[in-house]
Design a protein around this motif. Structure first.
Motif, mmCIF file in Angstrom:
data_model
loop_
_atom_site.group_PDB
_atom_site.id
_atom_site.type_symbol
_atom_site.label_atom_id
_atom_site.label_comp_id
_atom_site.label_asym_id
_atom_site.label_seq_id
_atom_site.Cartn_x
_atom_site.Cartn_y
_atom_site.Cartn_z
ATOM 1 N N ILE A 177 1.096 -1.024 -9.924
ATOM 2 C CA ILE A 177 1.682 -0.481 -8.705
ATOM 3 C C ILE A 177 0.664 0.456 -8.055
ATOM 4 N N TYR A 201 2.931 4.784 -4.815
ATOM 5 C CA TYR A 201 4.331 4.452 -5.049
ATOM 6 C C TYR A 201 4.782 4.749 -6.481
ATOM 7 N N TYR A 214 2.769 -4.273 -1.828
ATOM 8 C CA TYR A 214 2.933 -2.857 -1.517
ATOM 9 C C TYR A 214 2.019 -2.364 -0.399
ATOM 10 N N VAL A 241 8.784 -3.126 1.083
ATOM 11 C CA VAL A 241 8.342 -1.768 0.769
ATOM 12 C C VAL A 241 8.171 -0.951 2.028
ATOM 13 N N SER A 251 5.895 6.092 0.377
ATOM 14 C CA SER A 251 4.511 6.368 -0.008
ATOM 15 C C SER A 251 4.301 7.855 -0.245
ATOM 16 N N PRO A 302 9.388 -6.674 -4.458
ATOM 17 C CA PRO A 302 9.704 -5.591 -5.385
ATOM 18 C C PRO A 302 11.191 -5.279 -5.476
ATOM 19 N N GLU A 355 12.393 0.431 -7.760
ATOM 20 C CA GLU A 355 12.652 -0.971 -8.086
ATOM 21 C C GLU A 355 13.828 -1.080 -9.048
#
Length: 587
Positions: free
Chosen positions: A30, A34, A234, A321, A327, A444, A477
């Motif tokens: 990831i 994130y 992402y 996302v 973020s 995700p 998630e």
């Protein structure tokens, strides 16, 4: 005198170690921005008693790093008269003019020497400060920490957020400092970012590196082993006519940073006091990120029992996302309830922390817990750090300290999501039959349930077309999967039902190969550490020590055998070198 990283306050419990390591590994691909991490204000955790002492501070910094805090919020104060940065909020006088504390006088009387090399502890209004607690203290502890935790089992990324201030005048220590300008400002090499950038240079992932990596992904994030590459869902990816890929907003994964690049720390300027309005935030080597690059404050509110009422980044129906705006999301407000016992307060905090990470937020501790700093009482701060875990239920995974392996069916080595535990995981027997969590495509946040119950090894074959057996990789998630499962007709029953099939779902995470080494890549996958994570480091040291002894023995035997042979063949052989005659040493 320098300070060192003190690793005595560690996560020694086998279950704790399994939780921290497994959550790091499952989120390994990831992008950094994130991944949630527990954050802490050093001003609150180390200096809440308003005592700024170098040795105590070094112990506090060490404790916080050792127990799992990854984001350190650092308040530094520019002393105009000393032309340096201190943790102390008051400018420490160069000469007499401030009251020397009774503690300093006591040390001097005990040594019998008023010129003792011990640092002087000054009383400056409501503060007590030594004159040697500067950014180098933090840098020395960090360097020791990075060197002490440099293998695959112990390596983590650290973030420094620098809030910079002007130190108050010694004549008005409890009043705000005056604005400074011109020659009073730090020079280029005196800037806080420059000092820490120089001290931590070999460990830093810099803005310049990020820009370079983003400009050509084929030569950076995509050039490494596939398991180190960040998950592209992402961030945005562009491709030019040459097939070269780039990104305007992507970040590398922790695996890329920690294992491919071998970098350990990212530094950001946080807040800048109005008194430093003319301060130049740039550094000569472009080593510090500008404000807002690594931090996005999210305001949250919660009920008295810890349930979030606003600020959660989970929104039903969202699948991308980019729609969640999570973020670098961090909550700077951690509500600490009043009027409760210590245990009740810690339980309430744990619940709030769990909710924050489940909502995609990194929680920041900005409170001195029960009036004690982390060098005085590390247990409180350890419990808060561990409560930031998003995956496992309390006490899980059990059997974490079992030394067996080879998929022993008697032990619980596969992970399930338990709906009665608000979506947290438990370890259970892999031969039990449950339905599985299947990710739709590479999304995700999009999930579907497998078509039927089966053993863990067979669940992948039961996922609907277009989906695959998977595991949540972040708290957010995990929340999307949990909320999806709650919405299904077959789970809209009393969750206390005796039928576990109605409340338990396999996720693709197992430790069949090596205990405590949880793998998100399938039933027959092997642990990348090749051994029990709790034993690997000890075994490595032992093997190295044995190898060193063997080499020494062989070297000694070779030397003596050669020596005896030469003595027999060349006794008292004479050599002449540049006119000098001497007894030859056997070669």
């Amino acid at each position: 005198m320098s300070v060192q990283y003190d690793s005595s306050a560690t996560l020694t419990n086998a279950t704790w170690l399994a939780v921290i390591l497994s959550e790091r590994d499952v989120a390994g691909q990831i992008p950094l921005n994130y991944v949630t991490n527990p954050a802490v204000s050093l001003s609150a955790a180390c200096f809440g008693n308003r005592i700024y002492d170098r040795d105590n501070a070094a112990k506090c910094f060490s404790n916080l790093l050792a127990i799992g805090y990854r984001r350190l919020v650092v308040d530094l104060y520019w002393s105009v008269n000393r032309r340096t940065w201190f943790f102390c909020p008051v400018s420490i006088p160069i000469s007499s003019g401030a009251t020397v504390s009774s503690e300093s006088k006591r040390r001097d009387s005990e040594t019998g020497d008023d010129d003792s090399p011990d640092p002087t502890l000054y009383e400056l209004g409501s503060y007590k400060c030594t004159d040697d607690l500067d950014p180098d203290t933090l840098a020395e502890v960090l360097v020791g920490y990075f060197k002490d935790t440099n293998d695959q089992l112990t390596v983590y990324t650290t973030y420094l957020i620098l809030n910079i201030h002007v130190a108050a005048s010694v004549s008005t220590p409890d009043e705000p400092a005056s604005a400074i300008s011109g020659a009073q400002l730090p020079s280029e090499t005196e800037r806080a970012g420059s000092i820490l950038g120089t001290a931590l240079g070999e460990f830093i992932y810099t803005p310049a590196q990020l820009a370079s990596d983003r400009s050509n992904l084929n030569e950076s994030w995509y050039k490494v082993d596939q398991s180190y590459m960040p998950i592209t869902e992402y961030f945005t990816v562009h491709e030019n006519e040459k097939g070269e890929q780039s990104t305007p907003d992507g970040w590398p994964s922790s695996k890329y940073i920690q294992l491919a690049k071998r970098d350990r720390v990212l530094i950001e300027y946080g807040s800048v006091d109005p008194q430093l309005v003319h301060y130049n935030l740039s550094t000569p080597d472009n080593s510090v990120f500008l404000p807002g690059y690594l931090t996005s404050d999210v305001k949250v509110s919660a009920t008295t029992n810890g349930t979030l009422t606003s600020g959660c980044l989970y929104e039903p129906g969202l699948t991308r996302v980019s729609q969640t705006n999570s973020s670098w999301a961090i909550s700077n407000h951690l509500p600490v309830p009043g009027g409760l016992s210590t245990d009740e307060t810690m339980d309430s905090l744990a619940y709030v922390l769990s909710n924050l990470t489940a909502c995609g937020l990194s929680p920041m501790l900005n409170t001195t817990l029960f009036g004690q700093t982390a060098d005085q009482q590390v247990d409180y701060y350890r419990n808060v750090s561990l409560s930031s875990s998003w995956a496992w239920a309390i006490g899980e995974p059990h059997d974490a300290n079992y030394a067996g392996g080879d998929g022993d069916p008697k032990y619980d080595r596969c992970a399930i999501m338990d709906l009665t535990l608000e979506g947290h995981w438990r370890s259970m027997n892999c031969t039990e039959q449950r339905r599985g969590a299947c990710r739709i495509g590479n999304s995700p946040f999009s999930w579907v349930l497998s078509n039927k119950s089966d053993t863990f090894s067979n669940v992948p074959n039961t996922c609907p077309p277009g989906s695959s057996f998977a595991v949540p990789r972040t708290g957010l998630e995990n929340t999307y999967l949990y909320k999806y499962l709650l919405s299904l007709p077959e789970t809209k029953v009393d969750l206390s039902s005796t039928d576990p099939a109605l409340r338990e779902v396999f996720v693709n995470f197992n430790s069949r190969d090596i205990t405590s080494c949880w793998i998100p890549s399938g039933y027959d996958s092997t642990c990348p550490y090749a051994s029990d994570p709790q034993q690997l480091e000890r075994q490595t040291v032992l093997v190295a020590a044995i190898a060193g002894i063997i080499i020494l023995i062989i070297t000694a035997l070779t030397f003596f055998v050669k020596c005896n042979a030469n003595r027999r063949n060349s006794r008292r052989r004479k050599r002449v070198i540049e006119g000098w005659e001497y007894e030859g040493v056997p070669s």
